[in-house]
Design a protein around this motif. Structure first.
Motif, PDB file in Angstrom:
ATOM      1  N   THR A 100       0.829  -1.205   0.000  1.00 27.16           N
ATOM      2  CA  THR A 100       0.000   0.000   0.000  1.00 27.16           C
ATOM      3  C   THR A 100       0.862   1.254   0.000  1.00 27.16           C
ATOM      4  OG1 THR A 100      -1.796  -1.141   1.133  1.00 27.16           O
ATOM      5  CG2 THR A 100      -1.794   1.256   1.281  1.00 27.16           C
ATOM      6  N   GLN A 101       2.001   1.176   0.689  1.00 34.33           N
ATOM      7  CA  GLN A 101       2.909   2.325   0.762  1.00 34.33           C
ATOM      8  C   GLN A 101       3.902   2.366  -0.398  1.00 34.33           C
ATOM      9  OE1 GLN A 101       4.601   3.223   4.623  1.00 34.33           O
ATOM     10  NE2 GLN A 101       2.806   2.411   5.689  1.00 34.33           N
ATOM     11  N   GLY A 102       3.746   1.469  -1.369  1.00 34.48           N
ATOM     12  CA  GLY A 102       4.562   1.536  -2.583  1.00 34.48           C
ATOM     13  C   GLY A 102       5.737   0.577  -2.648  1.00 34.48           C
ATOM     14  N   ALA A 103       5.909  -0.260  -1.662  1.00 32.56           N
ATOM     15  CA  ALA A 103       7.015  -1.220  -1.677  1.00 32.56           C
ATOM     16  C   ALA A 103       6.645  -2.433  -2.526  1.00 32.56           C
ATOM     17  CB  ALA A 103       7.342  -1.669  -0.255  1.00 32.56           C
ATOM     18  N   THR A 104       7.668  -3.117  -3.000  1.00 36.00           N
ATOM     19  CA  THR A 104       7.444  -4.397  -3.672  1.00 36.00           C
ATOM     20  C   THR A 104       7.639  -5.502  -2.646  1.00 36.00           C
ATOM     21  OG1 THR A 104       9.769  -4.523  -4.356  1.00 36.00           O
ATOM     22  CG2 THR A 104       8.207  -3.551  -5.928  1.00 36.00           C
ATOM     23  N   ALA A 105       6.886  -6.589  -2.810  1.00 36.50           N
ATOM     24  CA  ALA A 105       6.959  -7.676  -1.847  1.00 36.50           C
ATOM     25  C   ALA A 105       6.790  -9.012  -2.560  1.00 36.50           C
ATOM     26  CB  ALA A 105       5.887  -7.509  -0.772  1.00 36.50           C
ATOM     27  N   LEU A 106       7.418 -10.028  -2.011  1.00 40.40           N
ATOM     28  CA  LEU A 106       7.286 -11.397  -2.506  1.00 40.40           C
ATOM     29  C   LEU A 106       7.045 -12.305  -1.310  1.00 40.40           C
ATOM     30  CD1 LEU A 106       7.517 -13.551  -4.765  1.00 40.40           C
ATOM     31  CD2 LEU A 106       9.982 -13.602  -4.296  1.00 40.40           C
ATOM     32  N   PHE A 107       5.977 -13.108  -1.401  1.00 36.13           N
ATOM     33  CA  PHE A 107       5.613 -14.035  -0.337  1.00 36.13           C
ATOM     34  C   PHE A 107       5.899 -15.457  -0.801  1.00 36.13           C
ATOM     35  CE2 PHE A 107       2.844 -16.983   1.827  1.00 36.13           C
ATOM     36  CZ  PHE A 107       2.764 -16.516   3.121  1.00 36.13           C
ATOM     37  N   LEU A 108       6.658 -16.195  -0.003  1.00 38.77           N
ATOM     38  CA  LEU A 108       6.958 -17.601  -0.265  1.00 38.77           C
ATOM     39  C   LEU A 108       6.774 -18.393   1.013  1.00 38.77           C
ATOM     40  CD1 LEU A 108      10.434 -17.057  -1.977  1.00 38.77           C
ATOM     41  CD2 LEU A 108       8.359 -17.744  -3.172  1.00 38.77           C
ATOM     42  N   THR A 109       6.339 -19.627   0.880  1.00 35.27           N
ATOM     43  CA  THR A 109       6.414 -20.529   2.027  1.00 35.27           C
ATOM     44  C   THR A 109       7.767 -21.218   1.976  1.00 35.27           C
ATOM     45  OG1 THR A 109       5.520 -22.445   0.868  1.00 35.27           O
ATOM     46  CG2 THR A 109       3.913 -20.962   1.947  1.00 35.27           C
ATOM     47  N   ALA A 110       8.184 -21.777   3.092  1.00 37.92           N
ATOM     48  CA  ALA A 110       9.437 -22.527   3.105  1.00 37.92           C
ATOM     49  C   ALA A 110       9.372 -23.682   2.108  1.00 37.92           C
ATOM     50  CB  ALA A 110       9.730 -23.041   4.512  1.00 37.92           C
ATOM     51  N   ASP A 111       8.202 -24.273   1.964  1.00 44.31           N
ATOM     52  CA  ASP A 111       8.009 -25.340   0.975  1.00 44.31           C
ATOM     53  C   ASP A 111       8.235 -24.813  -0.443  1.00 44.31           C
ATOM     54  OD1 ASP A 111       7.312 -28.056   0.329  1.00 44.31           O
ATOM     55  OD2 ASP A 111       5.337 -27.331  -0.304  1.00 44.31           O
ATOM     56  N   ASP A 112       7.752 -23.591  -0.743  1.00 42.58           N
ATOM     57  CA  ASP A 112       8.003 -22.956  -2.041  1.00 42.58           C
ATOM     58  C   ASP A 112       9.508 -22.803  -2.275  1.00 42.58           C
ATOM     59  OD1 ASP A 112       5.231 -22.537  -2.465  1.00 42.58           O
ATOM     60  OD2 ASP A 112       5.326 -20.493  -1.627  1.00 42.58           O
ATOM     61  N   VAL A 113      10.216 -22.378  -1.238  1.00 42.83           N
ATOM     62  CA  VAL A 113      11.670 -22.191  -1.347  1.00 42.83           C
ATOM     63  C   VAL A 113      12.332 -23.501  -1.761  1.00 42.83           C
ATOM     64  CG1 VAL A 113      13.796 -21.698  -0.062  1.00 42.83           C
ATOM     65  CG2 VAL A 113      11.776 -20.260   0.277  1.00 42.83           C
ATOM     66  N   ALA A 114      12.016 -24.570  -1.061  1.00 39.80           N
ATOM     67  CA  ALA A 114      12.624 -25.866  -1.356  1.00 39.80           C
ATOM     68  C   ALA A 114      12.283 -26.330  -2.770  1.00 39.80           C
ATOM     69  CB  ALA A 114      12.188 -26.896  -0.326  1.00 39.80           C
ATOM     70  N   ALA A 115      11.006 -26.225  -3.145  1.00 33.85           N
ATOM     71  CA  ALA A 115      10.573 -26.682  -4.473  1.00 33.85           C
ATOM     72  C   ALA A 115      11.207 -25.858  -5.588  1.00 33.85           C
ATOM     73  CB  ALA A 115       9.044 -26.624  -4.569  1.00 33.85           C
ATOM     74  N   GLU A 116      11.229 -24.525  -5.414  1.00 38.08           N
ATOM     75  CA  GLU A 116      11.825 -23.656  -6.430  1.00 38.08           C
ATOM     76  C   GLU A 116      13.326 -23.900  -6.572  1.00 38.08           C
ATOM     77  OE1 GLU A 116      10.310 -21.491  -8.624  1.00 38.08           O
ATOM     78  OE2 GLU A 116       8.466 -22.406  -7.873  1.00 38.08           O
ATOM     79  N   CYS A 117      13.993 -24.202  -5.468  1.00 39.00           N
ATOM     80  CA  CYS A 117      15.425 -24.512  -5.526  1.00 39.00           C
ATOM     81  C   CYS A 117      15.673 -25.773  -6.341  1.00 39.00           C
ATOM     82  CB  CYS A 117      16.000 -24.665  -4.120  1.00 39.00           C
ATOM     83  SG  CYS A 117      16.186 -23.116  -3.224  1.00 39.00           S
ATOM     84  N   GLN A 118      14.857 -26.790  -6.120  1.00 39.97           N
ATOM     85  CA  GLN A 118      14.998 -28.046  -6.878  1.00 39.97           C
ATOM     86  C   GLN A 118      14.798 -27.798  -8.375  1.00 39.97           C
ATOM     87  OE1 GLN A 118      16.096 -30.981  -5.788  1.00 39.97           O
ATOM     88  NE2 GLN A 118      16.278 -30.125  -3.730  1.00 39.97           N
ATOM     89  N   LYS A 119      13.764 -27.045  -8.728  1.00 39.43           N
ATOM     90  CA  LYS A 119      13.495 -26.741 -10.141  1.00 39.43           C
ATOM     91  C   LYS A 119      14.648 -25.955 -10.756  1.00 39.43           C
ATOM     92  CE  LYS A 119       8.506 -26.286  -9.596  1.00 39.43           C
ATOM     93  NZ  LYS A 119       7.406 -25.310  -9.602  1.00 39.43           N
ATOM     94  N   ALA A 120      15.133 -24.963 -10.022  1.00 41.50           N
ATOM     95  CA  ALA A 120      16.209 -24.119 -10.544  1.00 41.50           C
ATOM     96  C   ALA A 120      17.504 -24.905 -10.711  1.00 41.50           C
ATOM     97  CB  ALA A 120      16.427 -22.916  -9.633  1.00 41.50           C
ATOM     98  N   GLU A 121      17.759 -25.839  -9.818  1.00 42.55           N
ATOM     99  CA  GLU A 121      18.978 -26.649  -9.963  1.00 42.55           C
ATOM    100  C   GLU A 121      18.905 -27.493 -11.230  1.00 42.55           C
ATOM    101  OE1 GLU A 121      21.955 -29.196  -7.225  1.00 42.55           O
ATOM    102  OE2 GLU A 121      19.855 -29.886  -7.193  1.00 42.55           O
ATOM    103  N   VAL A 122      17.754 -28.089 -11.488  1.00 45.65           N
ATOM    104  CA  VAL A 122      17.578 -28.907 -12.696  1.00 45.65           C
ATOM    105  C   VAL A 122      17.767 -28.054 -13.952  1.00 45.65           C
ATOM    106  CG1 VAL A 122      15.867 -30.215 -14.039  1.00 45.65           C
ATOM    107  CG2 VAL A 122      16.109 -30.625 -11.584  1.00 45.65           C
TER     108      VAL A 122
END
Length: 181
Positions: free
Chosen positions: A52-74
């Protein structure tokens, strides 16, 4: 937020966080406590106010972190992933500690925390106390390095109390009501 239900939370500290000054200062907010006490609710509220105040934000769960890391490594895009998670003004990582990170996710997490140190704000929620983070990251030295950077400029909300989710069930008699100690 029902401060009367969770009196362990300082309303003043919540209001200070809602000013979003911590984002400009590259500070962190860490919300610790058992399931159901309002950690994610507060983290999302802080993020919405930041947006609302103009900042950018990204929300991830710890599970998202693990899954995205696996995909990115591949795909061979780990460095791109670290850059992506380092860009937003505010990074929110929810549910750290509900399961342990594998070595890859723990190392990427460290890289992101290191890159954001004193530059980009982080909000973390966890059901684990700091002393248990060695198990979460699979390495006491790595956990210490992560905590060193996270806590240097941070406010910790240590939330104690009953689960909001179970409150209605207790009222309905589904769960026995515990007596205050």
């Amino acid at each position: 937020f029902d401060f009367s239900f969770q009196p362990s939370i300082s309303e003043q500290r919540v209001k200070e966080t809602l000013t979003c000054r911590y984002i400009a200062n590259g500070e962190n907010r860490i919300l610790l406590g058992p399931p159901g006490v309002g950690k994610t609710h507060l983290a999302v509220s802080f993020a919405l106010e930041a947006i609302t105040q103009g900042a950018t934000a990204l929300f991830l769960t710890a599970d998202d972190v693990a899954a995205e890391c696996q995909k990115a490594e591949v795909k061979g895009t780990l460095s791109r992933l670290v850059s992506k998670w380092s860009r937003p003004d505010l990074l929110i990582i929810d549910e750290v500690g509900y399961f342990p990170f594998d070595e890859l996710a723990a190392n990427v997490f460290f890289q992101v925390v290191s890159r954001r140190y004193e530059k980009g704000a982080i909000i973390l929620t966890s059901n684990k106390s700091y002393i248990e983070w060695g198990k979460v990251f699979g390495d006491d030295v790595l956990a210490t390095a992560i905590l060193d950077r996270l806590l240097h400029h941070a406010v910790t909300f240590n939330i104690k109390g009953e689960s909001y989710r179970l409150r209605e069930k207790k009222k309905a008699g589904v769960f026995p009501v515990s007596k205050p100690k």
